[in-house]
Design a protein around this motif. Structure first.
Motif, PDB file in Angstrom:
ATOM      1  N   LYS B   7       0.895  -1.125  -0.160  1.00  0.00           N
ATOM      2  CA  LYS B   7      -0.117  -0.158   0.177  1.00  0.00           C
ATOM      3  C   LYS B   7       0.944   1.359  -0.156  1.00  0.00           C
ATOM      4  O   LYS B   7       0.576   2.254  -0.566  1.00  0.00           O
ATOM      5  CB  LYS B   7      -0.842   0.171   1.242  1.00  0.00           C
ATOM      6  CG  LYS B   7      -2.059  -0.772   1.188  1.00  0.00           C
ATOM      7  CD  LYS B   7      -3.317  -0.489   0.452  1.00  0.00           C
ATOM      8  CE  LYS B   7      -4.561  -1.170   0.673  1.00  0.00           C
ATOM      9  NZ  LYS B   7      -5.699  -0.992  -0.224  1.00  0.00           N
ATOM     10  N   ALA B   8       1.973   1.096   0.812  1.00  0.00           N
ATOM     11  CA  ALA B   8       2.703   2.605   1.065  1.00  0.00           C
ATOM     12  C   ALA B   8       3.500   2.613  -0.507  1.00  0.00           C
ATOM     13  O   ALA B   8       3.591   3.956  -0.680  1.00  0.00           O
ATOM     14  CB  ALA B   8       3.911   2.053   1.977  1.00  0.00           C
ATOM     15  N   ARG B   9       4.058   1.744  -1.308  1.00  0.00           N
ATOM     16  CA  ARG B   9       4.405   1.597  -2.644  1.00  0.00           C
ATOM     17  C   ARG B   9       3.497   2.484  -3.570  1.00  0.00           C
ATOM     18  O   ARG B   9       3.712   3.481  -4.277  1.00  0.00           O
ATOM     19  CB  ARG B   9       4.970   0.669  -3.066  1.00  0.00           C
ATOM     20  CG  ARG B   9       6.249  -0.018  -2.679  1.00  0.00           C
ATOM     21  CD  ARG B   9       6.196  -1.473  -3.457  1.00  0.00           C
ATOM     22  NE  ARG B   9       7.560  -2.178  -2.744  1.00  0.00           N
ATOM     23  CZ  ARG B   9       7.828  -3.271  -2.704  1.00  0.00           C
ATOM     24  NH1 ARG B   9       6.880  -4.064  -3.555  1.00  0.00           N
ATOM     25  NH2 ARG B   9       8.870  -3.733  -2.391  1.00  0.00           N
ATOM     26  N   THR B  10       2.082   1.902  -3.389  1.00  0.00           N
ATOM     27  CA  THR B  10       1.253   2.714  -4.244  1.00  0.00           C
ATOM     28  C   THR B  10       1.079   4.025  -3.919  1.00  0.00           C
ATOM     29  O   THR B  10       0.823   4.905  -4.922  1.00  0.00           O
ATOM     30  CB  THR B  10      -0.391   1.843  -3.845  1.00  0.00           C
ATOM     31  OG1 THR B  10      -0.064   0.312  -4.434  1.00  0.00           O
ATOM     32  CG2 THR B  10      -1.414   2.445  -4.998  1.00  0.00           C
ATOM     33  N   ILE B  11       0.734   4.415  -2.778  1.00  0.00           N
ATOM     34  CA  ILE B  11       0.492   5.780  -2.140  1.00  0.00           C
ATOM     35  C   ILE B  11       1.733   6.777  -2.833  1.00  0.00           C
ATOM     36  O   ILE B  11       1.478   7.718  -3.476  1.00  0.00           O
ATOM     37  CB  ILE B  11       0.763   5.812  -0.714  1.00  0.00           C
ATOM     38  CG1 ILE B  11      -0.635   5.167  -0.257  1.00  0.00           C
ATOM     39  CG2 ILE B  11       0.760   7.522  -0.403  1.00  0.00           C
ATOM     40  CD1 ILE B  11      -0.634   5.189   1.526  1.00  0.00           C
ATOM     41  N   ILE B  12       2.960   6.228  -2.526  1.00  0.00           N
ATOM     42  CA  ILE B  12       4.047   7.131  -3.162  1.00  0.00           C
ATOM     43  C   ILE B  12       4.214   7.143  -4.802  1.00  0.00           C
ATOM     44  O   ILE B  12       4.179   8.231  -5.432  1.00  0.00           O
ATOM     45  CB  ILE B  12       5.445   6.186  -2.756  1.00  0.00           C
ATOM     46  CG1 ILE B  12       5.459   6.517  -1.106  1.00  0.00           C
ATOM     47  CG2 ILE B  12       6.558   6.608  -3.615  1.00  0.00           C
ATOM     48  CD1 ILE B  12       6.915   5.818  -0.646  1.00  0.00           C
ATOM     49  N   SER B  28       9.092  14.599  -2.844  1.00  0.00           N
ATOM     50  CA  SER B  28       9.611  13.609  -1.986  1.00  0.00           C
ATOM     51  C   SER B  28       8.348  13.065  -0.981  1.00  0.00           C
ATOM     52  O   SER B  28       7.655  14.087  -0.586  1.00  0.00           O
ATOM     53  CB  SER B  28      10.699  14.162  -0.998  1.00  0.00           C
ATOM     54  OG  SER B  28      11.754  14.641  -1.934  1.00  0.00           O
ATOM     55  N   VAL B  29       8.347  11.920  -0.915  1.00  0.00           N
ATOM     56  CA  VAL B  29       7.113  11.279  -0.129  1.00  0.00           C
ATOM     57  C   VAL B  29       7.579  10.417   0.730  1.00  0.00           C
ATOM     58  O   VAL B  29       8.073   9.285   0.302  1.00  0.00           O
ATOM     59  CB  VAL B  29       6.167  10.557  -1.351  1.00  0.00           C
ATOM     60  CG1 VAL B  29       4.738  10.246  -0.570  1.00  0.00           C
ATOM     61  CG2 VAL B  29       5.847  11.597  -2.604  1.00  0.00           C
ATOM     62  N   VAL B  30       7.078  10.296   1.948  1.00  0.00           N
ATOM     63  CA  VAL B  30       7.141   9.167   2.939  1.00  0.00           C
ATOM     64  C   VAL B  30       5.886   8.714   3.355  1.00  0.00           C
ATOM     65  O   VAL B  30       4.935   9.458   3.476  1.00  0.00           O
ATOM     66  CB  VAL B  30       7.938   9.830   4.193  1.00  0.00           C
ATOM     67  CG1 VAL B  30       7.280  10.803   5.116  1.00  0.00           C
ATOM     68  CG2 VAL B  30       8.581   8.851   5.064  1.00  0.00           C
ATOM     69  N   VAL B  31       5.809   7.478   3.722  1.00  0.00           N
ATOM     70  CA  VAL B  31       4.650   6.852   4.536  1.00  0.00           C
ATOM     71  C   VAL B  31       4.985   6.220   5.762  1.00  0.00           C
ATOM     72  O   VAL B  31       6.027   5.533   5.800  1.00  0.00           O
ATOM     73  CB  VAL B  31       4.178   5.594   3.645  1.00  0.00           C
ATOM     74  CG1 VAL B  31       2.999   5.171   4.456  1.00  0.00           C
ATOM     75  CG2 VAL B  31       3.735   6.293   2.237  1.00  0.00           C
ATOM     76  N   LEU B  32       4.393   6.738   7.120  1.00  0.00           N
ATOM     77  CA  LEU B  32       4.732   6.257   8.223  1.00  0.00           C
ATOM     78  C   LEU B  32       3.610   5.258   8.739  1.00  0.00           C
ATOM     79  O   LEU B  32       2.522   5.343   8.368  1.00  0.00           O
ATOM     80  CB  LEU B  32       4.793   7.482   9.110  1.00  0.00           C
ATOM     81  CG  LEU B  32       5.850   8.630   9.022  1.00  0.00           C
ATOM     82  CD1 LEU B  32       5.847   9.479  10.129  1.00  0.00           C
ATOM     83  CD2 LEU B  32       7.239   7.983   8.528  1.00  0.00           C
ATOM     84  N   ASP B  33       4.078   4.612   9.760  1.00  0.00           N
ATOM     85  CA  ASP B  33       3.039   3.381  10.398  1.00  0.00           C
ATOM     86  C   ASP B  33       2.213   4.359  11.305  1.00  0.00           C
ATOM     87  O   ASP B  33       2.582   5.576  11.744  1.00  0.00           O
ATOM     88  CB  ASP B  33       3.709   2.296  10.544  1.00  0.00           C
ATOM     89  CG  ASP B  33       4.832   2.444  11.832  1.00  0.00           C
ATOM     90  OD1 ASP B  33       4.851   3.497  12.386  1.00  0.00           O
ATOM     91  OD2 ASP B  33       5.412   1.389  11.773  1.00  0.00           O
ATOM     92  N   ALA B  34       1.494   3.531  12.227  1.00  0.00           N
ATOM     93  CA  ALA B  34       0.640   4.230  13.352  1.00  0.00           C
ATOM     94  C   ALA B  34       1.755   4.378  14.379  1.00  0.00           C
ATOM     95  O   ALA B  34       1.009   5.214  15.310  1.00  0.00           O
ATOM     96  CB  ALA B  34      -0.315   3.080  13.615  1.00  0.00           C
ATOM     97  N   GLY B  35       2.760   4.280  14.630  1.00  0.00           N
ATOM     98  CA  GLY B  35       3.705   4.511  15.525  1.00  0.00           C
ATOM     99  C   GLY B  35       4.771   5.667  15.168  1.00  0.00           C
ATOM    100  O   GLY B  35       5.484   6.075  15.809  1.00  0.00           O
ATOM    101  N   ILE B  39       8.049   3.514   6.832  1.00  0.00           N
ATOM    102  CA  ILE B  39       7.746   2.346   6.002  1.00  0.00           C
ATOM    103  C   ILE B  39       8.440   2.362   4.717  1.00  0.00           C
ATOM    104  O   ILE B  39       9.216   1.652   4.259  1.00  0.00           O
ATOM    105  CB  ILE B  39       6.188   1.949   5.621  1.00  0.00           C
ATOM    106  CG1 ILE B  39       5.452   1.887   7.093  1.00  0.00           C
ATOM    107  CG2 ILE B  39       6.065   0.822   4.697  1.00  0.00           C
ATOM    108  CD1 ILE B  39       3.865   1.997   6.822  1.00  0.00           C
ATOM    109  N   ALA B  40       8.265   3.626   4.048  1.00  0.00           N
ATOM    110  CA  ALA B  40       8.872   3.754   2.631  1.00  0.00           C
ATOM    111  C   ALA B  40       8.874   5.276   2.622  1.00  0.00           C
ATOM    112  O   ALA B  40       8.243   6.070   3.141  1.00  0.00           O
ATOM    113  CB  ALA B  40       7.859   2.920   1.635  1.00  0.00           C
ATOM    114  N   ALA B 134      -5.817   6.658  -4.463  1.00  0.00           N
ATOM    115  CA  ALA B 134      -5.257   5.577  -5.295  1.00  0.00           C
ATOM    116  C   ALA B 134      -5.223   4.148  -4.698  1.00  0.00           C
ATOM    117  O   ALA B 134      -5.234   2.992  -5.080  1.00  0.00           O
ATOM    118  CB  ALA B 134      -4.227   5.884  -6.061  1.00  0.00           C
ATOM    119  N   ALA B 135      -4.658   4.282  -3.490  1.00  0.00           N
ATOM    120  CA  ALA B 135      -4.610   3.091  -2.728  1.00  0.00           C
ATOM    121  C   ALA B 135      -5.659   2.554  -1.814  1.00  0.00           C
ATOM    122  O   ALA B 135      -5.649   1.665  -1.091  1.00  0.00           O
ATOM    123  CB  ALA B 135      -3.291   3.392  -1.673  1.00  0.00           C
ATOM    124  N   GLY B 136      -6.888   3.039  -1.989  1.00  0.00           N
ATOM    125  CA  GLY B 136      -8.023   2.967  -1.412  1.00  0.00           C
ATOM    126  C   GLY B 136      -8.202   3.371   0.251  1.00  0.00           C
ATOM    127  O   GLY B 136      -8.839   2.488   0.843  1.00  0.00           O
TER     128      GLY B 136
END
Lengths: 141, 141, 141, 141
Positions: B7-12, B28-35, B39-40, B134-136
């Motif tokens: 999912k993180a890859r799709t978002i980026i 530049s794009v970062v995806v973080l988890d709930a903590g 992630i990516a 796009a990642a739903g």
């Protein structure tokens, strides 16, 4: 020559593929540029949350010192206080073990570094080299 | 529910595609988890070297406070010393402007955040929303 | 294209010459590479002891954000908390005023930055431009 | 007596010349004043990007403690926790190995320090001494 995002993606994907093929634990992979700045990173599902920092630390020390993880580890084992002081200089961001791999161009200049963490340090380095070779670059573990 | 690497890859990818479609500057794009952990991340060719820290700061503050970039900016504008003190608490890692986007599940729980930087803050947020949709997933700017 | 030590020396000498010619106060000049790392620095006799940090901060923020001192100052004046948070992200090393000058190659890519401090910010930038032009490079104040 | 910029330049140039004459790896050289503040620095082409911090750390600890690199290393080897705590006090900026060289005047007072890094610590110190002697100053390795 600099590392493009396209090359960085290839390194990461092929490093992760190698890890799954070898049945390593979930890996995290970072690619840094020649100045030690992050180009791309991915952490596999199941990896511990703090893996970005470890991957980054392996690669960052490699770039900043121009010395890959294996050489850093040797220095840390023979002169622990030196690597400790280096870490002070670089804000605690250096993780001096294998899995920090220098990227060199054809003339030998450092163009960045890869940091891999998740399995043993030697396995981390092995997976990194698979990714680097798949991208047509030269790695130094 | 957690954000998978897939999912993180799709978002980026979709965030970057939106940026190119809109002719934004390199993103530049970062995806973080709930903590609040990475992630990516991807930085497009041509972006300034320090963009990881800005992207991460937009997303990190969003997760840690449970407050997206727009709300953080409003707080910074009405009560600057509060956001300054929050930054002290979180080690200077909070960048309180749009482009920090909360990821929520169907029940409204925060499952992570996206941080985008490179163009204007509003354009950064717009690109992030395209990637998240796009990642739903559900985004809150 | 990267900035060689030879080019960096020329920039520094010609910046200092310009300062003396204009009867500016004693100047300090740093040249950073494209990753924000120091190539060369000189502090003139009579300058205050802490000038390295100011020169470095002007140039470092320029490289990391891809934004020269004048643009940083405008952002700091319209959105002070944003530049304050950027400083948190970059470890307090950003000094967002003129005298931080981007170095660009013929295609417009950032190849480093110059930081000058000692006189007024505008005079610092003027002296930097003289040094950069003498070295045959393109500066953005 | 203080170290002028003219003297600092001579130290740096002659240290670099010695390094090339001895076929050392690319060197980086800093000269600090009696307060531990940077007067001048140069990093040769081909040196790793993080060399400023290492050079500065060698010289800074020398000035702040009034103890050159060799003596610091002996202390680190016999009492590692002491040098670790010193590093805490000085913000992690001390690198306690040869290549940090005290500058003394004719009466023995410390007037600054030189830090050299790039080759082995002993070679770094040897090159520094060549530079210091060429400038007519007294060095203590």
């Amino acid at each position: 020559m600099s590392v493009s995002l396209r090359k960085a993606r290839t390194i990461i994907r092929k490093t992760l593929e190698k890890g799954r093929e070898m049945e390593f634990k979930p890996l995290s992979v970072v690619v840094l540029d020649a100045g030690g700045h992050v180009i791309a990173f991915e952490r596999e599902d199941g990896a511990a949350p703090g893996r970005f920092g470890i991957a980054q630390g392996k690669a960052y020390g490699s770039v900043m010192l121009g010395m890959a993880g294996t050489a850093q580890m040797q220095r840390a084992e023979t002169q622990a206080y030196f690597m400790a002081s280096v870490n002070g200089v670089y804000g605690g961001q250096v993780v001096p073990v294998p899995g920090g791999v220098l990227l060199r161009d054809r003339k030998g200049a450092v163009i960045g570094a890869v940091g891999v963490t998740g399995d043993t340090s030697d396995n981390d380095a092995l997976a990194a080299m698979a990714g680097i070779e798949a991208a047509g670059l030269i790695g130094e573990i």
